[in-house]
Scaffold this motif. Structure first.
Motif, PDB file in Angstrom:
ATOM      1  N   ILE A  22       0.677  -0.914   0.117  1.00  0.00           N
ATOM      2  CA  ILE A  22      -0.783   0.421  -0.153  1.00  0.00           C
ATOM      3  C   ILE A  22       1.111   1.447  -0.520  1.00  0.00           C
ATOM      4  O   ILE A  22       0.463   2.512  -0.475  1.00  0.00           O
ATOM      5  N   ASP A  23       1.980   1.443   0.071  1.00  0.00           N
ATOM      6  CA  ASP A  23       3.257   2.417   0.834  1.00  0.00           C
ATOM      7  C   ASP A  23       3.383   3.200  -0.867  1.00  0.00           C
ATOM      8  O   ASP A  23       3.260   4.046  -1.461  1.00  0.00           O
ATOM      9  N   VAL A  24       3.588   2.215  -2.112  1.00  0.00           N
ATOM     10  CA  VAL A  24       3.260   3.131  -3.358  1.00  0.00           C
ATOM     11  C   VAL A  24       2.331   3.475  -3.927  1.00  0.00           C
ATOM     12  O   VAL A  24       2.454   4.571  -4.623  1.00  0.00           O
ATOM     13  N   LEU A  25       1.055   3.266  -3.006  1.00  0.00           N
ATOM     14  CA  LEU A  25      -0.120   4.619  -3.430  1.00  0.00           C
ATOM     15  C   LEU A  25       0.164   5.516  -2.540  1.00  0.00           C
ATOM     16  O   LEU A  25      -1.230   6.632  -2.817  1.00  0.00           O
ATOM     17  N   VAL A  26       1.094   5.672  -1.964  1.00  0.00           N
ATOM     18  CA  VAL A  26       0.954   7.127  -1.029  1.00  0.00           C
ATOM     19  C   VAL A  26       1.285   8.293  -1.535  1.00  0.00           C
ATOM     20  O   VAL A  26       1.463   8.974  -2.650  1.00  0.00           O
ATOM     21  N   GLY A  27      -0.262   9.994  -1.609  1.00  0.00           N
ATOM     22  CA  GLY A  27      -0.285  10.250  -2.670  1.00  0.00           C
ATOM     23  C   GLY A  27      -1.587  10.421  -2.640  1.00  0.00           C
ATOM     24  O   GLY A  27      -2.453  11.731  -3.450  1.00  0.00           O
ATOM     25  N   ASP A  28      -1.582   8.761  -3.288  1.00  0.00           N
ATOM     26  CA  ASP A  28      -3.538   9.048  -4.258  1.00  0.00           C
ATOM     27  C   ASP A  28      -4.261   8.471  -4.034  1.00  0.00           C
ATOM     28  O   ASP A  28      -4.562   8.487  -2.089  1.00  0.00           O
ATOM     29  N   PRO A  29      -5.517   8.718  -4.113  1.00  0.00           N
ATOM     30  CA  PRO A  29      -6.892   8.627  -3.761  1.00  0.00           C
ATOM     31  C   PRO A  29      -7.281   6.805  -3.525  1.00  0.00           C
ATOM     32  O   PRO A  29      -6.598   6.112  -4.999  1.00  0.00           O
ATOM     33  N   LEU A  30      -7.914   7.080  -2.707  1.00  0.00           N
ATOM     34  CA  LEU A  30      -8.083   5.356  -2.508  1.00  0.00           C
ATOM     35  C   LEU A  30      -9.545   5.107  -1.738  1.00  0.00           C
ATOM     36  O   LEU A  30      -9.917   6.360  -0.784  1.00  0.00           O
ATOM     37  N   TYR A  31     -10.377   4.341  -2.020  1.00  0.00           N
ATOM     38  CA  TYR A  31     -11.549   4.311  -2.175  1.00  0.00           C
ATOM     39  C   TYR A  31     -12.128   3.342  -0.941  1.00  0.00           C
ATOM     40  O   TYR A  31     -11.204   2.048  -1.673  1.00  0.00           O
ATOM     41  N   PHE A  85     -15.755   5.278   1.704  1.00  0.00           N
ATOM     42  CA  PHE A  85     -14.482   6.020   2.033  1.00  0.00           C
ATOM     43  C   PHE A  85     -14.392   6.241   1.563  1.00  0.00           C
ATOM     44  O   PHE A  85     -12.750   5.491   0.836  1.00  0.00           O
ATOM     45  N   LYS A  86     -13.773   8.174   0.937  1.00  0.00           N
ATOM     46  CA  LYS A  86     -12.761   8.351   0.388  1.00  0.00           C
ATOM     47  C   LYS A  86     -11.784   8.965   1.624  1.00  0.00           C
ATOM     48  O   LYS A  86     -11.999   9.441   2.189  1.00  0.00           O
ATOM     49  N   ALA A  87      -9.721   8.168   0.786  1.00  0.00           N
ATOM     50  CA  ALA A  87      -9.109   8.303   1.614  1.00  0.00           C
ATOM     51  C   ALA A  87      -7.831   9.319   0.620  1.00  0.00           C
ATOM     52  O   ALA A  87      -7.754   8.096  -0.595  1.00  0.00           O
ATOM     53  N   THR A  88      -6.980   9.943   0.615  1.00  0.00           N
ATOM     54  CA  THR A  88      -5.771  10.108   0.255  1.00  0.00           C
ATOM     55  C   THR A  88      -4.809   8.832   1.019  1.00  0.00           C
ATOM     56  O   THR A  88      -4.835   9.321   2.357  1.00  0.00           O
ATOM     57  N   VAL A  89      -4.397   8.187   0.546  1.00  0.00           N
ATOM     58  CA  VAL A  89      -2.803   7.086   0.726  1.00  0.00           C
ATOM     59  C   VAL A  89      -2.209   8.165   1.713  1.00  0.00           C
ATOM     60  O   VAL A  89      -1.219   8.951   0.858  1.00  0.00           O
TER      61      VAL A  89
END
Length: 139
Positions: A22-31, A85-89
Motif C-alpha cells: 500500500i506504501d506505493v500508493l502514498v499520495g493517491d486517492p483510495l476508496y 469512504f475516500k481517503a488519500t493514502v
C-alpha cells in the motif's frame, strides 16, 4: 479498497494491476466500501431496534458511522447497508490499515423496557481486517 469512486460488486476487485505494498500508493486517492447486509444469531430478548456501528479513518479523521435501524423485531435483521469512504493514502493510513481492525458493533433493545421504552444494549462485536490481500495489496 478500490481506486475508483464507484465500488466494485461485493467479492470483486477493480485494481488494474496488483501492487506489492500500500506504501506505493502514498499520495493517491483510495476508496473503501463497507458492506453490512445483515446480522444473524441475535438473542431474542434484545432483538428490537437493531443497528450496527463502527469507526473508520476517512479523508481527514476517524468517523463514527451507524447503519439505519432495522424496523422489525427479528434475530436476523437486514440492513443492506453500504458506504464508501475516500481517503488519500498517507503514511498514517498505511499504518492504520496494517495495525487496526474494523470493529463492527451490533446494538439492540429489549422489546419493551420497564417504562414501556426500549433500552439499547450492545449485542455482539465483529472484528474484520480490510480485504487488502484479497484485492492484491500487500500490507
Amino acid at each position: 479498497p478500490h481506486p475508483n469512486p464507484k465500488p466494485p460488486l461485493p467479492g470483486e476487485d477493480d485494481l488494474a494491476e496488483p501492487v506489492d505494498s500500500i506504501d506505493v500508493l502514498v499520495g493517491d486517492p483510495l476508496y473503501f466500501t463497507i458492506y453490512i447486509p445483515s446480522a444473524a444469531g441475535l438473542p431474542t430478548a434484545t432483538c428490537a431496534d437493531v443497528y450496527c456501528a463502527f469507526a473508520f479513518l476517512d479523508e481527514d479523521q476517524r468517523v463514527f458511522v451507524t447503519t439505519p435501524m432495522c424496523p422489525h423485531q427479528t434475530v436476523r435483521p437486514r440492513f443492506e447497508f453500504h458506504q464508501t469512504f475516500k481517503a488519500t493514502v498517507t503514511r498514517e493510513l498505511c499504518e492504520y490499515v496494517r495495525g487496526e481492525v474494523l470493529e463492527i458493533l451490533v446494538y439492540g433493545a429489549t422489546p419493551e423496557g420497564p417504562d414501556g421504552e426500549r433500552v439499547p444494549r450492545p449485542l455482539m462485536r465483529a472484528e474484520t481486517r480490510p480485504r487488502m490481500k484479497a484485492v492484491g495489496i500487500a500490507v
